[in-house]
Design an enzyme around this catalytic site. Structure first.
Site, PDB file in Angstrom:
ATOM      1  N   ASP A   1      -6.465   1.620  -3.352  1.00 10.97           N
ATOM      2  CA  ASP A   1      -7.768   1.366  -2.716  1.00 10.97           C
ATOM      3  C   ASP A   1      -8.280   2.659  -2.080  1.00 10.97           C
ATOM      4  OD1 ASP A   1      -5.861   1.328  -0.706  1.00 10.97           O
ATOM      5  OD2 ASP A   1      -6.651  -0.447   0.300  1.00 10.97           O
TER       6      ASP A   1
ATOM      7  N   ASP B   1      -1.516   1.247  -3.790  1.00 10.12           N
ATOM      8  CA  ASP B   1      -2.326   0.186  -4.395  1.00 10.12           C
ATOM      9  C   ASP B   1      -3.727   0.674  -4.786  1.00 10.12           C
ATOM     10  OD1 ASP B   1      -3.140   0.378  -1.715  1.00 10.12           O
ATOM     11  OD2 ASP B   1      -3.814  -1.693  -1.678  1.00 10.12           O
TER      12      ASP B   1
ATOM     13  N   SER C   1       0.819  -1.217   0.000  1.00 13.72           N
ATOM     14  CA  SER C   1       0.000   0.000   0.000  1.00 13.72           C
ATOM     15  C   SER C   1       0.851   1.266   0.000  1.00 13.72           C
ATOM     16  CB  SER C   1      -0.963  -0.038   1.191  1.00 13.72           C
ATOM     17  OG  SER C   1      -1.814   1.085   1.158  1.00 13.72           O
TER      18      SER C   1
ATOM     19  N   ASP D   1      -3.069   6.227  -3.038  1.00 12.06           N
ATOM     20  CA  ASP D   1      -1.939   5.593  -2.356  1.00 12.06           C
ATOM     21  C   ASP D   1      -1.370   4.539  -3.317  1.00 12.06           C
ATOM     22  OD1 ASP D   1      -4.136   3.884  -2.141  1.00 12.06           O
ATOM     23  OD2 ASP D   1      -3.378   2.971  -0.306  1.00 12.06           O
TER      24      ASP D   1
HETATM   25 MG    MG Z   1      -3.873   1.087   0.205  1.00 13.15          MG
END
Ligand code: MG
Length: 456
Positions: free
Chosen positions: A243, A241, A97, A239
């Site tokens: 999400d 990744d 992340s 961020d």
């Molecule tokens: Mg993340």
């Protein structure tokens, strides 16, 4: 002895130190034994992604699992793929992340696309700690690659907003992908929505050379400046990744960094207004601003302990319409029960067209002040401190023990005392519409708690 491997966001560590190919291979075998069927796998853009993925895939195939490699896609894209593909029984995302580039991690996705609940992670940890039997040569799994997951995910996002309405508005956005997992999908989302997009850090360079991947105000100086100078309707950042998404509103020629609780409140307000009601879920640490706007729009709100899987599972149980955390991780019930960066962007863009410029929407939010403090407390004294503070402050005030201790005052202000799960510390959050009151209460709690811990 069974070793605890999974933290709040999967297994994470520094490459070739505590995150290495031996661990990844054994993890692959353990996860494969647990799932016992075809597994999807994807990575973010980290340079170590292929190394860790290859080891995990080898482990999966050794125990007989077929593997579908989706390449580089955002975490919510593999979650959507797992949820919608009949023959896929689970997923693995290789990501750390927002952590710095020397880190990587292994995150499991359940059969329905949600983050793996703790009880299932414990089963994988038990398998990991034992001897895992591999299949004979003719029983091993095979690997296939699949390139469509990113676009299918974006098309699913588009099905939940009024695409024609957004296209007609001819919006301009500055998009900062942090050279992370959304470097292809978010520009694609912009194209399909007819948004003129100026992209920053939209390369899969793997070392996050643009800026650190946590989307804080300090890390997004270029995006903030550019959003103002090109007079964009919005600035958007992810961020690592993707999400999560955070937003820059424009005030004249300046960019304004919107804290995550403001985007949470704005999207909650939009969704409840559009639906004419509905229930929203958020952790006890979220600002009362969210509750106030949701109730004003005709909705209701429930609080949970901190953590996005907890919010998501509560939403599933209650039939809630929306949920989220103040770090910009928002969950849309009609799409999927996990944090979703692209879905958040689509809703914010639709909201700009329907409800006006983003900065005006920010200005319309009620104002609350938050004061944060941190105190040290040995782990073995944490329960004692909670009990002591509860006894001290419960008289005349409402008490909520959903996560740590929350004291709610008659004037609408509150103080939350929350133990860290990993460190010997407590975090103190004090919120009020009165800035001085928020500060005074934080200082008082800090002193009373410190006196208890120090034995006075
Ligand atoms: Mg993340």
């Amino acid at each position: 002895m069974v070793q605890r491997m999974f933290g709040t966001n999967g297994v994470r560590g520094v490459i070739n130190e505590d995150m290495n190919t031996d661990l990844a291979l054994q993890m692959g075998k353990a996860i494969g034994k647990f799932f016992g069927g075809k597994v999807a796998i994807a990575t973010d853009t980290r340079v170590s992604g292929d190394m860790i993925k290859s080891a995990v895939c080898a482990g999966l195939m050794a125990v007989g699992c077929d593997v579908r490699d989706l390449g580089i896609v955002p975490t919510p894209a593999i979650q959507y793929h797992v949820k919608t593909s009949d023959r896929i029984v689970g997923g693995i995302m290789i990501t750390a992340s927002h952590n710095p580039p020397q880190f990587n991690g292994i995150k499991c996705i359940d059969f329905d696309g949600t983050e793996m609940p703790r009880e299932k992670e414990e089963k994988i940890e038990i398998l990991y700690s034992g001897n895992i039997e591999c299949k004979p040569w003719n029983g091993i799994g095979v690997l296939e690659t699949y390139e469509g997951a990113g676009e299918e995910y974006i098309d699913a996002v588009l099905s939940h907003v009024d695409v024609d309405l957004i296209r007609k508005a001819k919006l301009t956005a500055v998009v900062d992908c942090a050279n992370g997992a959304a470097y292809q999908t978010t520009p694609l989302l912009m194209k399909k929505l007819g948004v003129r997009a100026i992209t920053l850090n939209a390369d899969a360079q793997g070392e996050f050379p643009g800026h650190p991947s946590e989307p804080t105000e300090d890390n997004l100086a270029d995006l903030i400046a550019l959003t103002g100078s090109v007079k964009a309707d919005v600035g958007i950042a992810h961020d690592g990744d993707a999400d999560r998404a955070v937003f820059i509103a424009r005030k004249g020629k300046k960019g304004y960094y919107m804290p995550g609780d403001k985007s949470l409140a704005i999207v909650a307000k939009t969704i409840v207004t559009d639906l004419g009601g509905g229930q929203v879920v958020t952790p006890v640490s979220s600002s009362s601003m969210v509750e106030e706007v949701v109730k004003a729009a005709g909705g209701s709100l429930i609080y949970t302990a901190v953590g996005s899987p907890i919010v998501a599972r509560r939403m599933m149980k209650e039939g809630s319409v929306f949920g989220g955390e103040e770090n910009g991780g928002l969950i849309f019930a009609d799409h999927q029960y996990c944090r979703d960066g692209a879905m958040t962007i689509a809703k914010i863009l639709e909201g700009i067209v329907k409800y006006g410029p983003l900065y005006d929407q920010v200005e319309a939010l009620p104002v609350y002040y938050v004061e944060k403090r941190k105190i040290e407390c040995p782990n073995h004294r944490k329960d004692g401190l909670i009990e002591y503070m509860k006894d001290t402050y419960s008289v005349g005030n409402k008490v909520d023990t959903t996560d740590g201790l929350k004291i709610l005052y008659d004037d609408g202000g509150w103080v939350l005392l929350r133990p860290s799960g990993t460190e010997p510390i407590f975090r103190i959050y004090s919120e009020s519409k009165d800035e001085n009151l928020a500060k005074d209460r934080a200082i008082e709690f800090e002193k009373v708690a410190n006196d208890f811990v120090n034995g006075q």
